[in-house]
Write an enzyme that holds these catalytic residues in place. Structure first.
Site, PDB file in Angstrom:
ATOM      1  N   LYS A 121      -7.841   3.209   1.893  1.00  0.00           N
ATOM      2  CA  LYS A 121      -7.667   3.690   2.473  1.00  0.00           C
ATOM      3  C   LYS A 121      -9.022   4.212   3.714  1.00  0.00           C
ATOM      4  CE  LYS A 121      -3.927   6.545   0.244  1.00  0.00           C
ATOM      5  NZ  LYS A 121      -3.064   7.425   0.306  1.00  0.00           N
ATOM      6  N   TYR A 127       4.950   2.072   3.540  1.00  0.00           N
ATOM      7  CA  TYR A 127       5.475   3.817   3.037  1.00  0.00           C
ATOM      8  C   TYR A 127       6.918   4.195   3.396  1.00  0.00           C
ATOM      9  CZ  TYR A 127       0.738   4.654   1.943  1.00  0.00           C
ATOM     10  OH  TYR A 127      -0.603   4.896   1.536  1.00  0.00           O
ATOM     11  N   PHE A 130       4.956  14.570   5.856  1.00  0.00           N
ATOM     12  CA  PHE A 130       3.764  14.181   6.251  1.00  0.00           C
ATOM     13  C   PHE A 130       4.047  12.559   6.704  1.00  0.00           C
ATOM     14  CE2 PHE A 130       4.990  13.949   1.600  1.00  0.00           C
ATOM     15  CZ  PHE A 130       4.052  12.647   1.055  1.00  0.00           C
ATOM     16  N   ARG A 147      -3.799   4.090 -11.890  1.00  0.00           N
ATOM     17  CA  ARG A 147      -3.787   5.461 -11.387  1.00  0.00           C
ATOM     18  C   ARG A 147      -4.765   6.156 -12.349  1.00  0.00           C
ATOM     19  NH1 ARG A 147       0.864   6.198  -8.000  1.00  0.00           N
ATOM     20  NH2 ARG A 147       0.992   8.592  -8.457  1.00  0.00           N
ATOM     21  N   THR A 162      -3.206  13.244  -6.450  1.00  0.00           N
ATOM     22  CA  THR A 162      -2.972  12.753  -4.834  1.00  0.00           C
ATOM     23  C   THR A 162      -4.018  13.468  -4.588  1.00  0.00           C
ATOM     24  OG1 THR A 162      -0.632  12.287  -5.412  1.00  0.00           O
ATOM     25  CG2 THR A 162      -1.341  12.854  -3.432  1.00  0.00           C
ATOM     26  N   ARG A 177     -10.643  10.076  -6.837  1.00  0.00           N
ATOM     27  CA  ARG A 177     -10.715  10.845  -5.513  1.00  0.00           C
ATOM     28  C   ARG A 177     -11.106  12.396  -5.801  1.00  0.00           C
ATOM     29  NH1 ARG A 177      -3.761   9.324  -6.123  1.00  0.00           N
ATOM     30  NH2 ARG A 177      -3.678   8.186  -4.250  1.00  0.00           N
ATOM     31  N   ASN A 203      -6.928  10.675   1.173  1.00  0.00           N
ATOM     32  CA  ASN A 203      -7.700  10.544  -0.410  1.00  0.00           C
ATOM     33  C   ASN A 203      -7.848   8.974  -1.250  1.00  0.00           C
ATOM     34  OD1 ASN A 203      -5.054   8.653  -0.727  1.00  0.00           O
ATOM     35  ND2 ASN A 203      -3.782  10.475  -2.156  1.00  0.00           N
ATOM     36  N   HIS A 254      -4.972   3.890  -2.741  1.00  0.00           N
ATOM     37  CA  HIS A 254      -3.503   4.251  -3.089  1.00  0.00           C
ATOM     38  C   HIS A 254      -3.445   2.996  -4.376  1.00  0.00           C
ATOM     39  CE1 HIS A 254       1.118   3.076  -3.270  1.00  0.00           C
ATOM     40  NE2 HIS A 254       0.751   1.882  -2.968  1.00  0.00           N
ATOM     41  N   GLU A 310       5.420  -4.675  -3.828  1.00  0.00           N
ATOM     42  CA  GLU A 310       3.775  -4.299  -2.812  1.00  0.00           C
ATOM     43  C   GLU A 310       2.982  -5.282  -2.758  1.00  0.00           C
ATOM     44  OE1 GLU A 310       3.760   0.790  -3.672  1.00  0.00           O
ATOM     45  OE2 GLU A 310       2.608  -0.447  -4.586  1.00  0.00           O
TER      46      GLU A 310
HETATM   47  P1  ATP Z   1      -0.330   6.713  -3.281  1.00  0.00           P
HETATM   48  O1  ATP Z   1       1.264   6.109  -3.305  1.00  0.00           O
HETATM   49  O2  ATP Z   1      -1.262   5.963  -2.101  1.00  0.00           O
HETATM   50  O3  ATP Z   1      -1.205   6.117  -4.782  1.00  0.00           O
HETATM   51  P2  ATP Z   1       0.950   8.632  -4.884  1.00  0.00           P
HETATM   52  O4  ATP Z   1       1.565   8.171  -4.919  1.00  0.00           O
HETATM   53  O5  ATP Z   1      -1.078   9.840  -5.377  1.00  0.00           O
HETATM   54  O6  ATP Z   1      -0.782   8.375  -3.907  1.00  0.00           O
HETATM   55  P3  ATP Z   1       2.620  10.091  -3.059  1.00  0.00           P
HETATM   56  O7  ATP Z   1       3.314  11.129  -3.282  1.00  0.00           O
HETATM   57  O8  ATP Z   1       3.005   8.868  -3.747  1.00  0.00           O
HETATM   58  O9  ATP Z   1       1.135   9.492  -3.044  1.00  0.00           O
HETATM   59  O10 ATP Z   1       1.873   9.989  -1.679  1.00  0.00           O
HETATM   60  C1  ATP Z   1       2.001   9.099  -0.592  1.00  0.00           C
HETATM   61  C2  ATP Z   1       0.772   9.447   0.090  1.00  0.00           C
HETATM   62  O11 ATP Z   1       0.848  10.343   1.090  1.00  0.00           O
HETATM   63  C3  ATP Z   1      -0.594  10.133  -1.087  1.00  0.00           C
HETATM   64  O12 ATP Z   1      -1.278   9.204  -1.353  1.00  0.00           O
HETATM   65  C4  ATP Z   1      -1.240  10.702   0.523  1.00  0.00           C
HETATM   66  O13 ATP Z   1      -1.922   9.862   1.482  1.00  0.00           O
HETATM   67  C5  ATP Z   1       0.329  11.431   1.332  1.00  0.00           C
HETATM   68  N1  ATP Z   1       0.529  12.472   0.832  1.00  0.00           N
HETATM   69  C6  ATP Z   1       1.114  12.465  -0.088  1.00  0.00           C
HETATM   70  N2  ATP Z   1       1.580  13.851  -0.326  1.00  0.00           N
HETATM   71  C7  ATP Z   1       1.222  14.918   1.059  1.00  0.00           C
HETATM   72  C8  ATP Z   1       1.161  15.537   2.048  1.00  0.00           C
HETATM   73  N3  ATP Z   1       1.641  16.973   0.738  1.00  0.00           N
HETATM   74  N4  ATP Z   1       0.719  16.188   2.687  1.00  0.00           N
HETATM   75  C9  ATP Z   1       0.211  14.903   3.739  1.00  0.00           C
HETATM   76  N5  ATP Z   1      -0.107  14.098   2.530  1.00  0.00           N
HETATM   77  C10 ATP Z   1       0.141  13.757   1.692  1.00  0.00           C
HETATM   78 MG    MG Z   2       2.717   6.656  -4.129  1.00  0.00          MG
END
Ligand code: ATP
Ligand code: MG
Length: 140
Positions: A11, A51, A59, A87, A93, A104, A114, A117, A128
Site C-alpha cells: 500500500k 474495495y 471508512f 495473511r 488488520t 503489519r 497498514n 493487502h 482480485e
Molecule cells: P486487506 O483487505 O487490506 O487485506 P483486511 O482483510 O485485514 O485487510 P478488511 O476488513 O478487508 O481488512 O479492510 C480492508 C482495509 O480497510 C484494511 O486493510 C484497512 O486498510 C482498512 N480498514 C479496515 N478497517 C478499518 C477501520 N476501522 N478504519 C480505517 N480503515 C480500516
Molecule cells: Mg480484506
C-alpha cells in the site's frame, strides 16, 4: 494443502517509505513466490472498484483516498496454502493487534495505513488477481 495464488498489494504508506524490498523479503522468506508484480497509481474509480465490498463501511471514502495517495505494488504470490500463509505473514488488520514479527506489526502506521493487502479466500483471490492481471502476466 494445495498450491494457491493470492493477490497482494503493497500500500501507499509502504511504497512512500521505500519498504517494497523489505516486504517482498518477508514473502520470499515464508516460501511465497512472487509470480507477477507491477507498480501502479490507482485511480479513484479503480480503488472504489477494488474495495466495492466495503462501500457501506464508514471508512470506505478515507480508504479509497488513502489507496490513491501514492503508488501501490500489486502482486500475485504463489505457494502452499498461499492465501492463509500470506495473511499470517501480514498480521492482523490493526497493527496494535498484530503478532510480533508480522509485516503489519513491524511496518504499519495504523489500522488504515497498514502497509499490505492480502486476499481472504480462494474466490476473492481469483477475482482480485483478475482485477489487476491477465493470465499472460502470471509467470510461475
Ligand atoms: P486487506 O483487505 O487490506 O487485506 P483486511 O482483510 O485485514 O485487510 P478488511 O476488513 O478487508 O481488512 O479492510 C480492508 C482495509 O480497510 C484494511 O486493510 C484497512 O486498510 C482498512 N480498514 C479496515 N478497517 C478499518 C477501520 N476501522 N478504519 C480505517 N480503515 C480500516
Ligand atoms: Mg480484506
Amino acid at each position: 494443502m494445495a498450491i494457491e495464488r493470492t493477490l497482494s498489494i503493497i500500500k501507499p504508506d509502504a511504497t512512500r517509505r521505500n519498504l517494497t524490498g523489505k516486504i517482498n523479503q518477508r514473502f520470499e522468506d515464508a516460501g511465497l513466490r512472487i509470480v507477477a508484480q507491477k507498480r501502479i497509481q490507482l485511480t479513484p474509480s479503480q480503488a472504489e472498484g477494488f474495495y466495492a465490498v466495503h462501500k457501506e463501511r464508514a471508512f470506505f471514502n478515507d480508504l479509497c483516498t488513502f489507496m490513491t495517495s501514492g503508488p501501490v505494488v500489486v502482486q500475485v504470490l504463489e505457494g502452499e496454502d498461499a492465501i492463509a500463509k500470506n495473511r499470517e505473514v501480514m498480521g492482523a488488520t490493526n497493527p496494535a493487534q498484530a503478532d510480533e514479527g508480522t509485516i503489519r506489526k513491524d511496518f504499519a502506521e495504523d489500522i488504515e495505513a497498514n502497509s499490505v493487502h492480502g486476499s481472504d479466500a480462494p474466490e476473492t483471490a481469483a477475482e482480485e488477481i483478475a482485477y489487476f492481471f491477465s493470465g499472460l502476466e502470471l509467470v510461475g
